[in-house]
Design a protein around this motif. Structure first.
Motif, PDB file in Angstrom:
ATOM      1  N   GLY A 769       0.819  -1.204   0.000  1.00 41.27           N
ATOM      2  CA  GLY A 769       0.000   0.000   0.000  1.00 41.27           C
ATOM      3  C   GLY A 769       0.854   1.255   0.000  1.00 41.27           C
ATOM      4  O   GLY A 769       1.775   1.417  -0.811  1.00 41.27           O
ATOM      5  N   SER A 770       0.585   2.151   0.937  1.00 43.43           N
ATOM      6  CA  SER A 770       1.333   3.407   1.026  1.00 43.43           C
ATOM      7  C   SER A 770       2.551   3.289   1.942  1.00 43.43           C
ATOM      8  O   SER A 770       3.216   4.290   2.208  1.00 43.43           O
ATOM      9  CB  SER A 770       0.412   4.513   1.561  1.00 43.43           C
ATOM     10  N   TRP A 771       2.819   2.059   2.434  1.00 39.98           N
ATOM     11  CA  TRP A 771       3.924   1.853   3.364  1.00 39.98           C
ATOM     12  C   TRP A 771       5.102   1.174   2.660  1.00 39.98           C
ATOM     13  O   TRP A 771       4.935   0.333   1.784  1.00 39.98           O
ATOM     14  CB  TRP A 771       3.498   0.978   4.539  1.00 39.98           C
ATOM     15  N   SER A 772       6.295   1.537   3.111  1.00 41.89           N
ATOM     16  CA  SER A 772       7.513   0.879   2.653  1.00 41.89           C
ATOM     17  C   SER A 772       8.499   0.851   3.815  1.00 41.89           C
ATOM     18  O   SER A 772       8.674   1.866   4.506  1.00 41.89           O
ATOM     19  CB  SER A 772       8.138   1.620   1.468  1.00 41.89           C
ATOM     20  N   LEU A 804      16.830   0.512  10.480  1.00 41.76           N
ATOM     21  CA  LEU A 804      15.433   0.395  10.060  1.00 41.76           C
ATOM     22  C   LEU A 804      14.965   1.710   9.461  1.00 41.76           C
ATOM     23  O   LEU A 804      15.210   2.781  10.013  1.00 41.76           O
ATOM     24  CB  LEU A 804      14.536   0.025  11.251  1.00 41.76           C
ATOM     25  N   SER A 805      14.295   1.593   8.321  1.00 41.12           N
ATOM     26  CA  SER A 805      13.704   2.762   7.677  1.00 41.12           C
ATOM     27  C   SER A 805      12.254   2.433   7.340  1.00 41.12           C
ATOM     28  O   SER A 805      11.981   1.418   6.695  1.00 41.12           O
ATOM     29  CB  SER A 805      14.479   3.117   6.409  1.00 41.12           C
ATOM     30  N   VAL A 806      11.323   3.281   7.799  1.00 46.74           N
ATOM     31  CA  VAL A 806       9.895   3.083   7.544  1.00 46.74           C
ATOM     32  C   VAL A 806       9.333   4.351   6.921  1.00 46.74           C
ATOM     33  O   VAL A 806       9.480   5.447   7.485  1.00 46.74           O
ATOM     34  CB  VAL A 806       9.123   2.750   8.844  1.00 46.74           C
ATOM     35  N   SER A 807       8.707   4.204   5.732  1.00 41.24           N
ATOM     36  CA  SER A 807       8.174   5.364   5.012  1.00 41.24           C
ATOM     37  C   SER A 807       6.677   5.209   4.804  1.00 41.24           C
ATOM     38  O   SER A 807       6.171   4.096   4.597  1.00 41.24           O
ATOM     39  CB  SER A 807       8.852   5.509   3.645  1.00 41.24           C
ATOM     40  N   ARG A 808       5.987   6.344   4.820  1.00 43.68           N
ATOM     41  CA  ARG A 808       4.541   6.371   4.555  1.00 43.68           C
ATOM     42  C   ARG A 808       4.263   7.500   3.570  1.00 43.68           C
ATOM     43  O   ARG A 808       4.667   8.651   3.785  1.00 43.68           O
ATOM     44  CB  ARG A 808       3.767   6.612   5.860  1.00 43.68           C
ATOM     45  N   LYS A 809       3.588   7.169   2.486  1.00 43.24           N
ATOM     46  CA  LYS A 809       3.166   8.192   1.534  1.00 43.24           C
ATOM     47  C   LYS A 809       1.963   8.928   2.101  1.00 43.24           C
ATOM     48  O   LYS A 809       0.934   8.319   2.408  1.00 43.24           O
ATOM     49  CB  LYS A 809       2.818   7.551   0.196  1.00 43.24           C
ATOM     50  N   LEU A 810       2.097  10.228   2.231  1.00 44.99           N
ATOM     51  CA  LEU A 810       1.007  11.052   2.745  1.00 44.99           C
ATOM     52  C   LEU A 810       0.132  11.590   1.625  1.00 44.99           C
ATOM     53  O   LEU A 810      -0.880  12.214   1.876  1.00 44.99           O
ATOM     54  CB  LEU A 810       1.575  12.214   3.567  1.00 44.99           C
ATOM     55  N   GLY A 811       0.553  11.338   0.415  1.00 47.95           N
ATOM     56  CA  GLY A 811      -0.156  11.771  -0.780  1.00 47.95           C
ATOM     57  C   GLY A 811       0.641  11.304  -1.973  1.00 47.95           C
ATOM     58  O   GLY A 811       1.621  10.578  -1.850  1.00 47.95           O
ATOM     59  N   LYS A 812       0.260  11.763  -3.147  1.00 52.41           N
ATOM     60  CA  LYS A 812       0.979  11.331  -4.343  1.00 52.41           C
ATOM     61  C   LYS A 812       2.413  11.837  -4.367  1.00 52.41           C
ATOM     62  O   LYS A 812       3.292  11.193  -4.948  1.00 52.41           O
ATOM     63  CB  LYS A 812       0.247  11.827  -5.593  1.00 52.41           C
ATOM     64  N   ALA A 849      18.079   8.241  15.735  1.00 55.00           N
ATOM     65  CA  ALA A 849      16.798   8.272  15.026  1.00 55.00           C
ATOM     66  C   ALA A 849      16.623   9.601  14.306  1.00 55.00           C
ATOM     67  O   ALA A 849      17.035  10.659  14.810  1.00 55.00           O
ATOM     68  CB  ALA A 849      15.643   8.059  16.001  1.00 55.00           C
ATOM     69  N   SER A 850      16.011   9.535  13.127  1.00 56.45           N
ATOM     70  CA  SER A 850      15.773  10.765  12.362  1.00 56.45           C
ATOM     71  C   SER A 850      14.417  10.682  11.677  1.00 56.45           C
ATOM     72  O   SER A 850      13.892   9.593  11.399  1.00 56.45           O
ATOM     73  CB  SER A 850      16.878  10.978  11.328  1.00 56.45           C
ATOM     74  N   LEU A 851      13.870  11.848  11.379  1.00 51.04           N
ATOM     75  CA  LEU A 851      12.591  11.967  10.700  1.00 51.04           C
ATOM     76  C   LEU A 851      12.793  12.833   9.465  1.00 51.04           C
ATOM     77  O   LEU A 851      13.388  13.913   9.538  1.00 51.04           O
ATOM     78  CB  LEU A 851      11.552  12.609  11.626  1.00 51.04           C
ATOM     79  N   LYS A 852      12.309  12.330   8.317  1.00 52.23           N
ATOM     80  CA  LYS A 852      12.534  13.026   7.046  1.00 52.23           C
ATOM     81  C   LYS A 852      11.214  13.237   6.325  1.00 52.23           C
ATOM     82  O   LYS A 852      10.398  12.314   6.237  1.00 52.23           O
ATOM     83  CB  LYS A 852      13.491  12.212   6.163  1.00 52.23           C
ATOM     84  N   LEU A 853      11.027  14.443   5.800  1.00 46.31           N
ATOM     85  CA  LEU A 853       9.850  14.783   5.005  1.00 46.31           C
ATOM     86  C   LEU A 853      10.311  15.143   3.603  1.00 46.31           C
ATOM     87  O   LEU A 853      11.162  16.012   3.420  1.00 46.31           O
ATOM     88  CB  LEU A 853       9.088  15.948   5.624  1.00 46.31           C
ATOM     89  N   ASN A 854       9.749  14.455   2.605  1.00 47.78           N
ATOM     90  CA  ASN A 854      10.124  14.680   1.210  1.00 47.78           C
ATOM     91  C   ASN A 854       8.866  14.973   0.410  1.00 47.78           C
ATOM     92  O   ASN A 854       7.866  14.252   0.517  1.00 47.78           O
ATOM     93  CB  ASN A 854      10.827  13.439   0.649  1.00 47.78           C
TER      94      ASN A 854
END
Length: 857
Positions: A769-772, A804-812, A849-854
């Motif tokens: 889904g929107s998770w990776s 560990l890296s966990v990403s979530r698409k917040l939109g397209k 730990a880090s938080l990234k917004l792209n």
């Protein structure tokens, strides 16, 4: 039964460099060029093993710099350094050393072209490209060629090539912001921001322009910030000790105290810091003065422009620029003693500067002069800041001309260093305060600020390296053979290399006490002609041959041939191999006008006071204009098995034999022989200085095997799972410890730097889904201590960490990513031959730990 389509897809999935390369070959999408060749080919996997890291792989790793990404490669087995090497002449930098052969044997390219090496040498002789000077935001992929490529690129590609490929076209704008912090209360933070934007398309508009900018700011990590190191008490570890430093005493007996407790000094049992000793000493904890990772501020910018001149020709221009600053605590305040030195530029040697209190000095209660050892704590810790400006400007033309694929370019690149230090000590003012008694060593609180400022010394050390390049290549199909076209490539290169690494005027005038010197002043021209041919002998068998003739203005000529075979034995089984000869030209610090003064520790069995304990010494190393180049023979044999479209196994054996390896005799050999002129002792008979010179020491043989394993699972219900593993096994790393000695195997021990038998990196990526998410396992096997380290029989434990890296698409167009490095907070393995652990193999930061917004628009 194997299906041809499945084999093609499996090979493309297992070795995706050709898939990526096709993106850059829009003019002829059926044929591509990969690192290590100048000829376009159609094979989905070539004769040489190439590992590719895509922009997506890099993002999933959670790494924030090119250096951290490349450092994690399994083939990067040892002898590569990053910012943790704070005692270096190249502090704040990072390089790569494939096969453990040193950074000088691994060629780093950007878009297939050279960039200037760092402004000065690492470990006195290592000329290398600083990965921290290269842009992260603009990277499209990184291709790592893991066999010798001297026949294509030149002498510094003996161990392999790292080609960092930036976006040639980019549509839209991408913005990234990221912030991270240690979860362990160390206080270390890391902030990063990046933007990339692009306009136009060659195919649609006849032009393209790509601009990228990224910035990073990371705070300093001190030894006192890490709980298990802050006390410098390692007695619970094997061969560990209370690593406190005795100081402030008369003569050579540390129990004859000079004054009492002051500053960081504490009364400490002598036996706690030195086995077998009795009494009390004044000692301090050095952790307060030790930087593990410097504070850094970096800015990188890159611009790539392309313009369609004619339907066949494109003009292009690259501009790279970076600014980097690294700040650290260089060390504790200076300790003065009988081993104190200052540089004599006239004799090109070190003069001894006595630390003897004359009769009548307030701290000398006796009737004769008395020598002392004392640390000048009230002057403050010694500080260092390294500022580096780097650029490369390159322009050229490529395309079709008279039936040839041509590429011609002109480039200019430079790296400029300004290193400033504070709170060092002025030799002449020190001699004055010794004579007139105006400085109180026993109770430094009584010293006036005026006296302290007289003693304090701040200096500037400048350095610069420059590179000018001219590259011309042309390739075409010469004729059609029954199995396909015979492709050829011809080309020439010219470059001018120069390095001017100076020392401060305070050192040259003899003003600075205990100077560290790395003077390099040299320039040379290198010209080369090369040719390559690619011939499909049958539909299953392909032969590639290449040769390169180099001329160096300072030592002469060298020829580097290479031949490779690629054989698809049956569908799903690819056999491949390469054999080549190469060379490494003596580096500028090895062969030109250069001198260095550095500091180390040795064990001297003739020492009259402590024959079994390490003693600090000064090393003076000089160049040798009579050096010959190192000559290498490379052999690579491998196979790829692709049983299905979702799985593959690659195995590649390598062997590199180098003749005439350049180095210096080991300190153990020189001390054992007690060579006159090379071993200098003080009045007490203790070693003060070792004099060394580079020479061609003998042969070195390195061999091992790489494994590349891939498996993919896809399910409508559970998404896609990709499993990847790269493992590298080092069989042999054999070299002489000194000129004329037999080969000693350093694989699995630390004779030649820590070289573990196994390095491994494995990834599991799950997309649904929107998770990776990506879980990475980093493994380094243990290694033995050696007699050279005076700890034979000790074994350094293996080390394994998880990222560990966990990403979530917040939109397209927007993605939020949480990345955790060293998920289980694994400590580095204890290594008694170093201060705490080997920083070429491990990292002290613990869980981070880090938080990234792209977002893209």
């Amino acid at each position: 039964m194997f299906k041809p389509l499945s084999i093609t897809l499996a090979l493309a999935a297992a070795f995706p460099q050709l898939v990526h390369a096709e993106e850059a070959a829009a003019a002829d999408p059926a044929r591509v060029i990969v690192t290590g060749s100048n000829i376009r080919v159609t094979e989905k996997e070539g004769a040489a093993a190439i590992e590719v890291l895509s922009a997506r792989d890099i993002a999933a790793s959670g790494k924030t710099s090119i250096a951290d990404v490349i450092r994690s490669l399994a083939a990067n087995s040892g002898n590569s350094y990053n910012e943790q090497y704070t005692g270096s002449f190249s502090a704040g930098t990072a390089g790569v050393s494939l096969r453990g052969l040193g950074q000088k044997n691994t060629l780093v390219l950007v878009n297939g072209k050279r960039v200037s090496p760092y402004a000065t040498a690492q470990d006195l002789q290592e000329v290398f490209v600083d990965l921290n000077s290269l842009p992260m935001a603009a990277v499209q992929r990184i291709e790592v060629l893991k066999d010798g490529a001297s026949s294509i690129y030149g002498s510094d590609a003996v161990a392999g090539v790292v080609n960092i490929i930036l976006y040639q076209e980019f549509k839209g704008t991408e913005v990234t912001v990221e912030g991270g912090e240690s979860t362990l209360g160390t206080g270390q933070t890391d902030k990063r921001a990046a933007v990339q934007t692009g306009f136009g398309s060659l195919a649609e508009n006849g032009y393209s322009l790509v601009f990228a900018l990224d910035a990073q700011q990371r705070s300093k990590l001190q030894q006192t910030d890490v709980d298990w190191m802050r006390g410098s008490d390692f007695r619970a570890q094997q061969n560990g000790s209370l690593a406190w430093v005795p100081t402030n005493y008369y003569g050579t007996d540390a129990t004859k105290l000079l004054g009492g407790v002051q500053g960081p000094l504490q009364l400490t049992p002598y036996g706690a810091v030195s086995d077998g000793k009795q009494g009390q000493v004044l000692a301090y904890n050095p952790a307060e003065y030790k930087t593990l990772i410097p504070a850094v501020r970096r800015v990188h910018a890159s611009v790539r422009g392309s313009l369609q001149l004619t339907p066949e020709l494109v003009a292009y221009a690259d501009l790279l620029y970076s600014y980097s600053r690294a700040d650290q605590t260089f060390g504790a305040p200076l300790s003065v003693s009988s081993s104190l030195r200052a540089w004599n530029n006239q004799s090109q040697k070190l003069d001894t500067i006595g630390a003897t209190l004359p009769v009548g000095h307030p701290n000398n209660p006796g009737t004769t002069p008395v020598a002392i050892t004392a640390t000048l704590f009230d002057l403050g810790p010694r500080l260092k800041a390294d500022k580096v400006d780097f650029y490369r400007a390159l322009g050229g033309v490529k395309g079709q001309l008279a039936g040839w694929d041509v590429d011609a370019s002109l480039g200019r690149s430079a790296s400029t260093l300004e290193e400033t230090v504070q709170n060092f000590v002025n030799r002449y003012e020190f001699e004055k305060v010794l004579a007139d008694g105006s400085y109180n060593f026993a109770d430094q609180s009584k010293n006036s600020e005026a006296v302290r400022n007289r003693l304090r010394l701040s200096t500037l050390r400048p350095a610069q390296s420059q590179l000018t390049t001219v590259d011309v290549s042309a390739a075409r199909d010469l004729l059609d053979l029954p199995a396909g076209p015979l492709g050829i490539a011809l080309g020439g290169q010219w470059r001018r290399e120069g390095m001017n690494s100076n020392t401060s005027s305070a050192v040259l005038s003899g003003t600075e006490l205990r100077p560290a010197i790395n003077i390099i002043n040299g320039q040379r021209d290198v010209s080369a002609l090369f040719a390559e041919a690619n011939a499909p002998l049958t539909s299953k068998l392909n032969l590639n041959v290449a040769g390169r003739a180099d001329h160096y203005s300072d030592f002469g000529n060298a020829f580097s041939p290479k031949a490779s075979l690629r054989y698809e034995a049956v569908p799903g089984l690819l056999l491949r191999g390469t054999v080549s000869r190469g060379f490494r030209a003596p580096s500028l610090p090895e062969i030109t006008n250069s001198n260095s003064v550095s500091y180390g520790a040795v064990i001297d069995p003739r020492d009259p006071i402590a024959p079994k304990q390490a003693r600090g010494v000064t090393n003076v190393t000089t160049a040798n204009a009579a050096l010959r180049p190192e000559r290498s023979d490379n052999l690579n044999l491998g196979f790829v098995v692709a049983p299905s479209s979702t799985s593959s196994v690659g195995v590649d054996y390598y062997r590199i034999k180098t003749r005439g390896v350049i180095g210096t005799d080991s300190s153990d050999t020189i001390i054992a022989a007690n060579r006159p002129g090379q071993v200098v002792r003080d009045a007490d008979g203790r070693i003060s200085t070792l004099y060394l010179q580079y020479s061609n020491q003998g042969d070195r043989v390195v061999s091992g095997v790489d494994f590349d394993l891939r498996q993919s699972f896809t399910s409508a219900a559970y998404g896609k799972l990709d499993l990847r593993a790269q493992l590298s096994r080092l069989f042999r790393y054999a070299a002489p410890l000194s000129e004329g000695e037999p080969l000693t195997n350093g694989a699995g021990n630390n004779y030649f730097g820590s070289l573990p038998g196994w390095r491994g990196v494995s990834h599991a990526t799950w997309e649904i889904g929107s998770w990776s998410s990506t879980l990475t396992w980093n493994y380094t096997s243990g290694y033995d201590q050696t007699a050279q380290a005076a700890r034979a029989g000790e074994h350094v434990s293996s080390n394994a960490t998880y990222d560990l890296s966990v990403s979530r698409k917040l939109g397209k167009a927007t993605t939020l990513t949480l990345a955790v490095q060293n998920l289980s907070d694994k400590r580095p393995s204890w290594d008694a031959s170093t201060a705490f652990f080997d920083f070429t193999q491990a990292d002290p930061r613990g869980r981070f730990a880090s938080l990234k917004l792209n977002t893209k628009f």
